[in-house]
Write an enzyme that holds these catalytic residues in place. Structure first.
Site, short mmCIF file in Angstrom:
data_model
loop_
_atom_site.label_atom_id
_atom_site.label_comp_id
_atom_site.label_asym_id
_atom_site.label_seq_id
_atom_site.Cartn_x
_atom_site.Cartn_y
_atom_site.Cartn_z
NE ARG A 69 1.75 1.01 -4.46
CZ ARG A 69 1.52 0.49 -5.66
NH1 ARG A 69 0.94 1.21 -6.59
NH2 ARG A 69 1.88 -0.74 -5.94
CG ASN A 118 5.03 2.17 -4.57
OD1 ASN A 118 4.57 2.29 -3.45
ND2 ASN A 118 5.07 1.00 -5.18
#
Length: 80
Positions: A18, A36
């Site tokens: 990320r 996520n």
């Protein structure tokens, strides 16, 4: 404004995926986020120029190290 939603499969949680994606969004001049999902995938939503969105999708398919991407599902809207 064009938009892409990508769901990235593979070893992409807990490996800095990320953070690397957020950095790449900035490099490409895109607005967006990476999050996520409960099933172990990462969702990336980005808006901006179609060419930059195409570069993002190609980059996601390569998978930033140390993650391992096994597939990317892409939804496009606008000119993306």
């Amino acid at each position: 404004m064009s938009r892409v939603r990508a769901v990235v499969h593979g070893r992409v949680q807990g490996v800095g995926f990320r953070a690397a994606t957020r950095e790449r969004l900035g490099v490409l001049g895109l607005d967006g986020e990476a999050a996520n999902l409960p099933d172990g995938t990462v969702e990336v939503v980005a808006t901006g120029r179609p060419d930059a969105l195409g570069d993002l999708v190609a980059w996601l398919r390569d998978g930033p190290t140390p993650g391992r991407v096994s597939g990317v599902d892409v939804e496009r809207s606008g000119d993306a």
